[in-house]
Design a protein around this motif. Structure first.
Motif, PDB file in Angstrom:
ATOM      1  N   TRP A   1       0.700  -1.199   0.054  1.00  0.00           N
ATOM      2  CA  TRP A   1      -0.022   0.127   0.061  1.00  0.00           C
ATOM      3  C   TRP A   1       0.827   1.316   0.057  1.00  0.00           C
TER       4      TRP A   1
ATOM      5  N   ALA B   1       0.453   1.029  -4.609  1.00  0.00           N
ATOM      6  CA  ALA B   1      -0.815   0.820  -4.166  1.00  0.00           C
ATOM      7  C   ALA B   1      -1.840   0.393  -5.330  1.00  0.00           C
ATOM      8  N   TRP B   2      -1.263   0.473  -6.627  1.00  0.00           N
ATOM      9  CA  TRP B   2      -1.779   0.081  -7.786  1.00  0.00           C
ATOM     10  C   TRP B   2      -1.937  -1.547  -7.799  1.00  0.00           C
ATOM     11  N   SER B   3      -0.913  -2.308  -7.331  1.00  0.00           N
ATOM     12  CA  SER B   3      -0.840  -3.698  -7.285  1.00  0.00           C
ATOM     13  C   SER B   3      -1.502  -4.306  -6.176  1.00  0.00           C
TER      14      SER B   3
ATOM     15  N   GLY C   1      -4.288  -2.663  -4.834  1.00  0.00           N
ATOM     16  CA  GLY C   1      -5.542  -2.367  -5.340  1.00  0.00           C
ATOM     17  C   GLY C   1      -6.067  -3.549  -6.304  1.00  0.00           C
TER      18      GLY C   1
ATOM     19  N   GLN D   1      -0.393   6.036  -8.241  1.00  0.00           N
ATOM     20  CA  GLN D   1      -0.367   4.577  -7.703  1.00  0.00           C
ATOM     21  C   GLN D   1      -1.703   4.622  -7.052  1.00  0.00           C
TER      22      GLN D   1
ATOM     23  N   GLY E   1      -4.862   2.328  -8.167  1.00  0.00           N
ATOM     24  CA  GLY E   1      -5.033   1.203  -7.016  1.00  0.00           C
ATOM     25  C   GLY E   1      -6.483   1.539  -6.515  1.00  0.00           C
TER      26      GLY E   1
ATOM     27  N   ARG F   1      -9.215  -0.036  -8.983  1.00  0.00           N
ATOM     28  CA  ARG F   1      -9.139  -1.615  -8.919  1.00  0.00           C
ATOM     29  C   ARG F   1      -9.922  -2.166  -7.973  1.00  0.00           C
TER      30      ARG F   1
END
Length: 554
Positions: free
Chosen positions: A351, A355-357, A359, A411, A415, A418
């Motif tokens: 996080w 944060a994209w990963s 999310g 990011q 996230g 998603r």
């Protein structure tokens, strides 16, 4: 604390400094400590604000009441700000610059009050500097990404369009735009027929009742060229034309990406699961059938062999794309998707910096739960996940995760899309902090690193319009500014179709199935947000469907 050592509240005030009026005593003490770090001759009103992340190295700095310098601004030289004057994120102000009262300077603008000599007897880096200074009167609005050069005086009550390059003095009450900037009209003249240029608002999103529609002029760096020929009134017509063209060419573009007995993302691409799913989605979206030459039964058999898992790895996206492709083909997963992990694993997701990963991982879990409930009546982990998300949402930003100096809110917002797509949107649930989320989305939407040039790709646009569309079901807050952004993005998207090939994911890419599937869904979301999606004659039913996958009842 984040990796930069700043608290969540400090991050928020850096990007939303107009909220400093309601700062806590602790926040005010932190700001006082920040101001004590400033060097040179400094005189600041008690309620002025200087962001911790701003690079401020002035010989002289004067700031009037309620003025602020926001996140990542770069300010040097001898700078004077009047009362209620604001320098917004990523803005550069250098040299001898005097700003009057009530001046608003949009993000990514540059005021450069110095110059290099140009004599031919020495290299540029050895040329002497000259400086005449820049003066800006009272009540002036300078749009985002504008450039004001040395020696310019801007008269009071003027508006400078976003992306303008101002090389000469501007009379009071003028509206100017372009490169070089030229006068469009006098604000006091009611007979002037021209619309206002695009002073991209000053980062602070106004409520829908007071925000003023504005458009980036075609001359702005990074602005879509189509805007000059596609004013707001023509966008529905152009969107309908694009949809008709796509519908007529869908079989050709799918055939282009079918090689060696398999779908690939683009000619010469590698074997993968997602191109099959994208082909199913595109054919269903435009023609409401399976891709030509393929039976639904054969496609179902192939897709059911795909590896599916949650939380990480390529197989986690298969939960989304394979699950929805199977649904479009009238089928589904044969068995429930395993969810064999402890909830503490969610806290271990990245996080703080990715944060994209994080999310995306939540999206896979949320979609797996929805699939299991829809297809098999299994609600395992549903309420555990939603309780975890609600408890960890940031009440100040409406997000999960924190911005980073390297890429701002990118990011976090990506996230957020998603995460909310896979949970709140699919379950038909309201988000916990809708207005705070809108504020953050609108700040991010003005980041020209993301929404111009190579940064303007399908993911970055989708990851803002879907949240704006979703949260817009709960509140009209920020609607006017959201519409401005949506109109710009729609104009840019409509200009990117390649005949018989579709859309590229990014401007410098090759048209393919992923780009085509995503941009067609994005165009639906943009037009629906703007109120005319009916002109398209299509409505997503797959990964980007507007309806919840499941409806939770008491």
């Amino acid at each position: 604390m984040t990796s930069s050592g700043m608290t969540s509240a400090a991050h928020r005030l850096d990007f939303l400094p107009w909220e400093y009026a309601g700062a806590s005593p602790a926040e005010r003490e932190r700001q006082a400590a920040r101001c004590r770090e400033l060097t040179g001759s400094v005189s600041l009103a008690a309620d002025a604000y200087v962001a911790e992340s701003a690079a401020v190295f002035c010989e002289v700095l004067r700031m009037g009441a309620r003025s602020y310098i926001a996140a990542h601004a770069y300010v040097t030289g001898e700078v004077v700000l009047g009362a209620d004057t604001t320098i917004n994120p990523f803005t550069t102000v250098r040299g001898k610059v005097v700003l009057g009262d009530g001046v608003r300077i949009g993000a990514h603008t540059s005021l450069l009050a110095f110059n290099h000599g140009t004599a031919t007897d020495r290299p540029i880096h050895q040329q002497p500097h000259t400086s005449s200074g820049i003066t800006v009167g009272d009540d002036v609005w300078i749009g985002s990404n504008a450039v004001v050069l040395d020696g310019v005086t801007i008269g009071s009550h003027s508006i400078i369009g976003a992306g303008a390059v101002v090389t000469k003095n501007v009379d009071a009450w003028s509206v100017v735009a372009g490169n070089p900037a030229r006068k469009l009209r006098d604000r006091r003249d009611p007979r002037s027929p021209e619309p206002s240029p695009a002073p991209a608002s000053t980062t602070h999103p106004a409520p829908a009742s007071t925000a003023r529609p504005a458009y980036i002029p075609a001359s702005a760096p990074g602005a879509p060229a189509l805007l000059a020929a596609a004013p707001q009134a023509r966008l529905p017509e152009l969107a309908a034309d694009l949809a008709g063209k796509a519908r007529a060419q869908v079989d050709a573009l799918l055939a282009r990406c079918f090689e060696g007995g398999r779908f690939v993302d683009q000619p010469g691409g590698e074997a993968a699961v997602r191109p099959w799913c994208d082909a199913v989605e595109i054919a269903d979206l435009l023609l409401r059938r399976a891709p030509a030459g393929h039976s639904a039964d054969d496609l179902v058999r192939r897709l059911r062999t795909a590896e599916v898992s949650v939380l990480d790895g390529p197989a986690s996206y298969h939960v989304l794309c394979v699950g929805y492709a199977l649904q479009l083909l009238g089928s589904g997963f044969e068995q429930p998707i395993p969810l064999d992990f402890e909830v503490a694993r969610l806290d271990e997701l990245p996080w703080a910096r990715n944060a994209w990963s994080a999310g995306a991982a939540i999206d896979s879990v949320g979609t797996a739960i929805a699939r299991n409930l829809k297809d098999h009546g299994d609600s395992t982990m549903l309420f555990t996940l939603m309780g975890w998300l609600t408890a960890r949402a940031d009440p100040e930003t409406g997000m999960w995760g924190q911005p980073h100096p390297d890429d701002g809110w990118l990011q976090v917002v990506n996230g957020f899309y998603r995460l909310t797509r896979g949970t709140y949107a699919q379950y038909g649930l309201p988000l916990p902090y809708p207005e705070q989320a809108i504020r953050t989305l609108l700040v991010h939407s003005q980041d020209q690193r993301v929404f111009s040039g190579d940064g303007l790709n399908a993911c970055n646009v989708l990851d803002v319009i879907h949240p704006l569309w979703l949260v817009g079901k709960q509140t009209d807050y920020g609607r006017a500014e959201g519409r401005q952004w949506a109109e710009r993005m729609l104009a840019a998207a409509l200009d990117r179709w390649v005949d018989n090939a579709g859309f590229a994911f990014a401007a410098d890419g090759t048209p393919g199935l992923q780009g085509t599937e995503m941009w067609l869904a994005i165009i639906w979301l943009l037009t629906d947000y703007l109120g005319f999606s009916d002109v398209l004659g299509y409505r997503p039913r797959g990964v980007h469907r507007p309806e919840p996958l499941i409806t939770l009842t008491r």
